[in-house]
Scaffold this active site. Structure first.
Site, PDB file in Angstrom:
ATOM      1  N   ASP A 467      -5.970  -7.647  51.863  1.00 34.47           N
ATOM      2  CA  ASP A 467      -6.000  -8.875  51.070  1.00 34.47           C
ATOM      3  C   ASP A 467      -7.446  -9.290  50.839  1.00 34.47           C
ATOM      4  OD1 ASP A 467      -6.855  -9.945  53.427  1.00 34.47           O
ATOM      5  OD2 ASP A 467      -5.133 -11.266  53.724  1.00 34.47           O
ATOM      6  N   GLU A 511      -2.443 -12.966  47.601  1.00 35.49           N
ATOM      7  CA  GLU A 511      -3.623 -12.120  47.431  1.00 35.49           C
ATOM      8  C   GLU A 511      -3.527 -10.840  48.249  1.00 35.49           C
ATOM      9  OE1 GLU A 511      -4.636 -14.900  50.849  1.00 35.49           O
ATOM     10  OE2 GLU A 511      -3.439 -14.903  49.016  1.00 35.49           O
TER      11      GLU A 511
END
Length: 594
Positions: A467, A511
């Site tokens: 991420d 994300e």
């Protein structure tokens, strides 16, 4: 077509006859085999147990007889009178001559196995010995000297290797020498050649069954005798603690060899001895790890164990002959049943063969052909039904072909439309709307499929979870549109690196992204992760609010496993997530493995 129908029915008939005829016979043979194996095993156990216990009793009797003998011999008056003299008075005294004659006479009762008789004074010094080279020797550290003085009883030692004569193993009996008042004046010590004990162990092997062998173990589970593998003598069945090995080597009960050469690895046997089992089935290294049936007996006077063993295959050899005879009988019965089934099949299949030929010609295009009805049984009813069906089908086929052509054209158009719609729907269902890479649903489906495939092939499956570091700060500073643009750039960059057809880049959530790498081990997965990290560095996406770097960076968790059916794919995700968490804990902008 004829051969297919004929062969199929005949095969079914033969199989049915064989099942009915052979399954009961197989069941009886199996029960008989189990019963015979149990009986043979019980008989072998009994024979081995009798031999082991008889051998243990013989050794106990030998030890008991010698303990009693040395106790009685120690009270002979000539020995006590000699020891009661001072060292100066003993030399060339009548008492010395009498004691010497007494020891020589005692040693002659078994000239084959008795090595020497000796008198030890209260300091442990050998003052008189039938083996004159031992006179003057200090034997005060030996158990056969210390124990009789401490307990006042006769004593038998453990077997020990001779420090001077190769391959000689000795056993000592001793007893305190007392005067008329009962005061201990010294110790009478008898040195035996331990071969006599080893012979007692191996004497019963012929009576205990074919290829059986005997073993004698001491209190430390060290081989004292082995009828088939003498090379194991003075080795322990399992490695001993180093301090014990050192002490036994000092006492001459173990050779001065490297520790790894002083033991075998018979852990199952050690467990059975510790649990005081009477029987066990285990493999022994001395028999090439062949499975053996082993009976265990324990001595009364020493913490020694006598083992009699026989290869299990030898004990169960009659079962193998029984199986061969049963297989021969099965073959004969199967042959007879097959012939009978073939003959019956030939009789039953003739009308079916005829009807099959009619059907074959009809399906080949001869729509006018009809079957002759020659019986009123099920075959005749089948022929009648076929004729009715053929008539109806012939009238229907004239108009069906045109209708089929029209319907086929409609179906082709509908199929093309459906395929186009399905393709668009598949893209909508499996693609992430923002990044245009696979979504979580697509990832989950692909993970399940690859897990099953690689479990069959036993090939590795790797997963990278990553991420964006400090993405919330990025969103807060650049806005949600800027954050979306950042995620798009990252997804496109990773998609360009992970380009194998079987690999999958997916937006895992927010994300967080995942990279599924089938047929890739941990080393390969690390290389992919390094390429992803470097590519994101090269994009140099500005991140003014990151305390890691002034550009966007990634934290990556990597894991790899060979899937199995008894492990769920979720463990792969959990392992990668753990590694990702570790990367964040260690400062981000890095990868970690689990």
């Amino acid at each position: 077509m004829q051969h297919s129908v004929l062969g199929g029915i005949r095969r079914k008939l033969i199989a049915s006859f064989l099942i009915v005829a052979l399954i009961p016979l197989l069941l009886l043979a199996f029960i008989n085999k189990q019963t015979t194996e149990k009986a043979l095993t019980d008989n072998a156990k009994q024979a081995l147990s009798v031999a082991a216990n008889e051998t243990a009793n013989r050794i106990d009797a030998f030890i008991d007889a010698n303990l009693n003998a040395v106790r009685v011999e120690a009270i002979l008056p000539g020995l006590a009178r000699y020891l009661s003299l001072t060292p100066k008075q003993r030399d060339d005294s009548p008492e010395m001559q009498l004691a010497t004659e007494t020891l020589i006479r005692l040693s002659r009762k078994d000239m084959l196995n008795i090595l020497s008789y000796s008198l030890l004074d209260l300091n442990g010094k050998n003052v008189l010995d039938t083996r004159t080279s031992n006179i003057g020797k200090d034997e005060s550290v030996e158990n056969y000297f210390k124990k009789p003085l401490k307990t006042g009883l006769s004593f038998v030692s453990s077997m020990k290797r001779s420090p001077t004569i190769t391959d000689l193993v000795t056993l000592f009996f001793s007893s305190p020498v007392r005067n008329a008042k009962g005061d201990i004046l010294g110790v009478l010590r008898v040195s035996y050649n331990a071969t006599v004990v080893q012979q007692l162990v191996t004497r019963q092997t012929e009576r205990s069954g074919a290829k059986s062998f005997a073993i004698l173990l001491d209190e430390n589970n060290i081989y004292l005798a082995h009828s088939t593998a003498p090379k194991l003598l003075f080795k322990s069945i399992v490695p001993l603690p180093l301090d014990v090995v050192t002490q036994l080597q000092r006492e001459g009960r173990l050779p001065n060899s490297p520790v790894k050469e002083l033991a075998t690895n018979e852990s199952k046997l050690k467990q059975a001895l510790d649990n005081k089992q009477s029987y066990l089935i285990a493999s022994l290294s001395a028999t090439g790890n062949q499975v053996n049936l082993i009976a265990i007996a324990h001595l009364k006077y020493k913490s020694w164990s006598v083992l009699f063993a026989q290869p299990l295959a030898v004990a169960l050899a009659p079962v193998e002959k029984q199986i061969r005879d049963a297989m021969f009988l099965f073959a004969i019965i199967a042959s007879v049943v097959t012939i009978i089934a073939f003959a019956i099949g030939q009789l039953l299949t003739q009308p079916i063969i005829y009807l099959t030929n009619i059907v074959f010609q009809f399906t080949a295009g001869n729509l006018d052909i009809r079957a002759k009805i020659s019986s009123k049984d099920e075959i005749g009813q089948l022929a009648k039904s076929f004729n009715n069906m053929a008539l109806q089908l012939q009238t229907s086929l004239e108009t069906l072909e045109q209708r089929v052509q029209e319907r086929t054209a409609e179906l082709i158009i509908a199929k093309e439309k459906a395929e186009d719609a399905n393709q668009k729907l598949e893209q909508l269902v499996n693609l992430d709307g923002l990044t245009q890479v696979a979504n979580r649903r697509c990832f989950d489906g692909r993970l399940q499929a690859e897990w099953k495939r690689l479990a069959r092939e036993q090939q590795p499956l790797s997963l990278i979870l990553f991420d964006v570091d400090k993405f919330k700060s990025y969103n807060d500073y650049y806005g949600h549109l800027g954050g979306d643009d950042c995620l798009i750039k990252i997804a496109q960059t990773v998609q360009q690196i992970v380009h194998r057809p079987t690999d999958l880049v997916a937006r895992y959530g927010g994300e967080e992204f995942s990279v599924l790498l089938p047929n890739t081990d941990l080393v390969g997965a690390i290389k992919v992760a390094q390429s992803i990290q470097q590519a994101i560095h090269d994009r140099a996406i500005p991140h003014a609010k990151s305390d890691v770097k002034d550009i966007v960076t990634l934290s990556l968790g990597i894991t790899s496993v060979i899937p199995t059916y008894d492990i769920k794919p979720d463990t792969l995700i959990a392992s990668a997530d753990k590694a990702l968490y570790s990367a964040k804990q260690k400062g981000r902008d890095r990868y970690c493995t689990d």
